[in-house]
Scaffold this active site. Structure first.
Site, short mmCIF file in Angstrom:
data_model
loop_
_atom_site.label_atom_id
_atom_site.label_comp_id
_atom_site.label_asym_id
_atom_site.label_seq_id
_atom_site.Cartn_x
_atom_site.Cartn_y
_atom_site.Cartn_z
N HIS A 1 40.01 51.32 49.60
CA HIS A 1 40.61 50.03 49.22
C HIS A 1 42.00 50.21 48.62
O HIS A 1 42.44 49.42 47.79
CB HIS A 1 39.72 49.28 48.21
CG HIS A 1 38.29 49.19 48.61
ND1 HIS A 1 37.78 48.14 49.35
CD2 HIS A 1 37.25 50.05 48.41
CE1 HIS A 1 36.49 48.35 49.56
NE2 HIS A 1 36.15 49.52 49.01
N SER B 1 71.07 52.38 51.72
CA SER B 1 71.35 50.95 51.72
C SER B 1 72.85 50.76 51.59
O SER B 1 73.52 51.53 50.90
CB SER B 1 70.63 50.28 50.56
OG SER B 1 71.26 49.05 50.24
N GLU C 1 58.99 53.08 59.14
CA GLU C 1 58.85 51.63 59.31
C GLU C 1 59.03 51.24 60.78
O GLU C 1 58.28 50.42 61.33
CB GLU C 1 59.89 50.89 58.46
CG GLU C 1 59.63 51.00 56.97
CD GLU C 1 60.82 50.48 56.18
OE1 GLU C 1 60.76 49.34 55.74
OE2 GLU C 1 61.82 51.21 56.02
N LYS D 1 69.22 53.85 46.96
CA LYS D 1 68.14 53.73 47.93
C LYS D 1 68.07 54.88 48.94
O LYS D 1 69.08 55.36 49.43
CB LYS D 1 68.29 52.43 48.72
CG LYS D 1 68.10 51.20 47.87
CD LYS D 1 66.65 50.82 47.77
CE LYS D 1 66.30 49.86 48.88
NZ LYS D 1 64.88 49.52 48.81
#
Ligand code: ARG
Length: 459
Positions: A158, A279, A292, A285
């Site tokens: 979970h 970024s 992704e 970043k």
């Protein structure tokens, strides 16, 4: 204007230009030229064996086809969209080169069985490549697991901390998934390599062809059983696309873990610079864009499978031109799955696992609670009761903002008097892992056994 198409005999007028652009497939099916030429060479030499062509005619056809193969390789071949597809481009060039004998190549054959053959060969060739790439990735998971036999992290259910596991065990889970992908690719490869030549347009042919001989020349495993099925069956594409979808799903799950683990709040992995992006506005970043994108591209491969299933569902016997739409979904899925397997292998090789961060995470989330319950069972307490006492211990530790092993012996004994000093050994995270040596468990002997089995499988 007369119709100059190879099939134009019964037409008075030429084709509308936009219809020509709409119906052509050569802009993508030219990818199948190797398979088309090999199929034609096998067909020509079988025709000679059967006395349908003379040996000299077959020889001229094969020499011309091999010349075309070279021309395509060196970029001098002129593809023409007015010739519709790869098959007619090659055949019409062949006739230009070798003269009238070129017109005999198509004896006893239709583009319907020809395209089925080309695509079967193409799909099975790509499946062989996928097997090779999946094997390399599986081997990389095993190699990284071998480095981390002793690294322990919280295993989750979970997405919540559950029980300690070794990082090796976690990584090997993916190696096992990939072995199943390899098995599926292998099965699909066998299913694709059945030769449809001889089915002709749909009903078979009157020429004395020998399909078994053609199949053998092409390294195929068998021949069609029903000519109508042979020209309209695309199950082999569907099977390959399902295999690709499943493999992408596996990759996407690992991508999801990389994305979560590389978040500084977890900090379990650092992304190699070569596989991350920054970024344009936030200087701090380092984004897991590769993972992704791979997760995102999984969706398009499912789309390719869905497109193909939808394409097939309304087709009556036998060949229908809809079938020309079968290639682009496969080519798209192939590009995606091949690149993803390769890129994941490179990224996994360079992922930097942070063992300290993993270890630190163990003391947040009570992942040794099951150990305490099992310890109490060892003292003769029924499991349900042990579960309740452990729950009380967790509540106590939570209130004190500490972990179970940080509770004092007095505190633990207040919950149950049978608890003794030896409980601290049991609560140790490494001990918890080490005790799970059941075959297939996270214990070191089991992990070692898995590594050996996988090494043999992947050798
Ligand atoms: N380009 C066609 C395809 O990919 C080849 C077969 C054409 N056959 C036909 N009867 N028009 O399906």
């Amino acid at each position: 204007m007369a119709n100059t198409k190879p099939w134009g005999g019964r037409f008075q007028e030429g084709m509308n230009a936009s219809v020509e652009a709409y119906t052509q497939s050569v802009s993508w099916d030219s990818t199948l030229f190797e398979q088309d030429i090999s199929g034609s060479c096998a067909h020509a030499s079988m025709l000679a064996e059967q006395g349908v062509l003379t040996p000299d005619e077959a020889q001229q056809l094969i020499a011309g086809l091999e010349q075309i193969r070279n021309d395509i390789h060196n970029g001098s071949f002129q593809w023409k969209s007015e010739l519709e597809d790869v098959h007619m481009n090659i055949e019409s060039r062949l006739t230009e080169m070798v003269g009238d004998v070129g017109k005999k190549l198509h004896t006893g054959r239709s583009r319907n069985d020809q395209v089925a053959l080309d695509f079967r060969l193409y799909v099975s060739d790509r499946l062989r490549e996928w097997i090779r790439l999946a094997k390399k990735l599986a081997a990389m998971f095993v190699a990284r697991a071998e480095e981390h036999r002793r690294t322990v992290l919280p295993g989750c259910t979970h997405m919540q901390p559950a029980q300690p596991v070794s990082l090796a065990h976690h990584l090997l889970a993916y190696a096992w998934m990939l072995t199943r992908d390899m098995r599926r690719f292998t099965d699909a490869e066998r299913a694709a390599r059945i030769c449809p030549l001889g089915a002709a347009a749909l009903a078979g042919t009157t020429y004395p062809l020998n399909p078994t001989s053609t199949a053998k020349k092409l390294g195929m495993y068998g021949v069609f059983a029903n000519s109508m099925d042979a020209v309209s069956d695309r199950d082999f594409v569907l099977e390959a696309l399902f295999c690709a979808s499943t493999a992408m799903m596996h990759l996407s799950r690992f991508c999801e873990e990389i994305i979560i683990w590389s978040n500084p709040m977890f900090g379990f992995v650092k992304l190699p610079d070569a596989y991350a992006t920054g970024s344009s506005i936030m200087p701090q970043k380092k984004n897991p864009d590769v993972a992704e994108l791979m997760r995102g591209k999984t969706g398009r491969v499912y789309g390719d499978l869905t497109a193909m299933l939808t394409l097939m569902k309304g087709l009556p016997m036998t060949y229908n031109r809809d079938l020309q739409e079968d290639k682009e979904p496969f080519l798209d899925a192939d590009r995606t799955v091949s690149a993803s397997l390769q890129i994941m292998t490179g990224m996994l090789k360079e992922l930097i696992f942070d063992e300290q961060r993993m270890h630190a995470a163990l003391s947040r989330g009570f992942v040794n609670a099951t150990e305490l319950a099992d310890y109490l069972v060892g003292k003769g307490i029924p499991f349900r009761e042990a579960h309740r006492i452990t729950g009380n211990a967790v509540a106590m530790a939570e209130k004190q903002h500490c972990s179970l092993e940080e509770l004092s012996l007095e505190q633990l004994q207040a919950l149950n008097s049978s608890i003794e000093q030896d409980v601290y050994t049991v609560l140790d995270y490494e001990t918890a892992v080490a005790r799970r040596n059941i075959s297939g468990g996270t214990g070191p002997d089991s992990v070692e056994q898995q590594i050996q089995t996988l090494r043999t499988l992947l050798a």
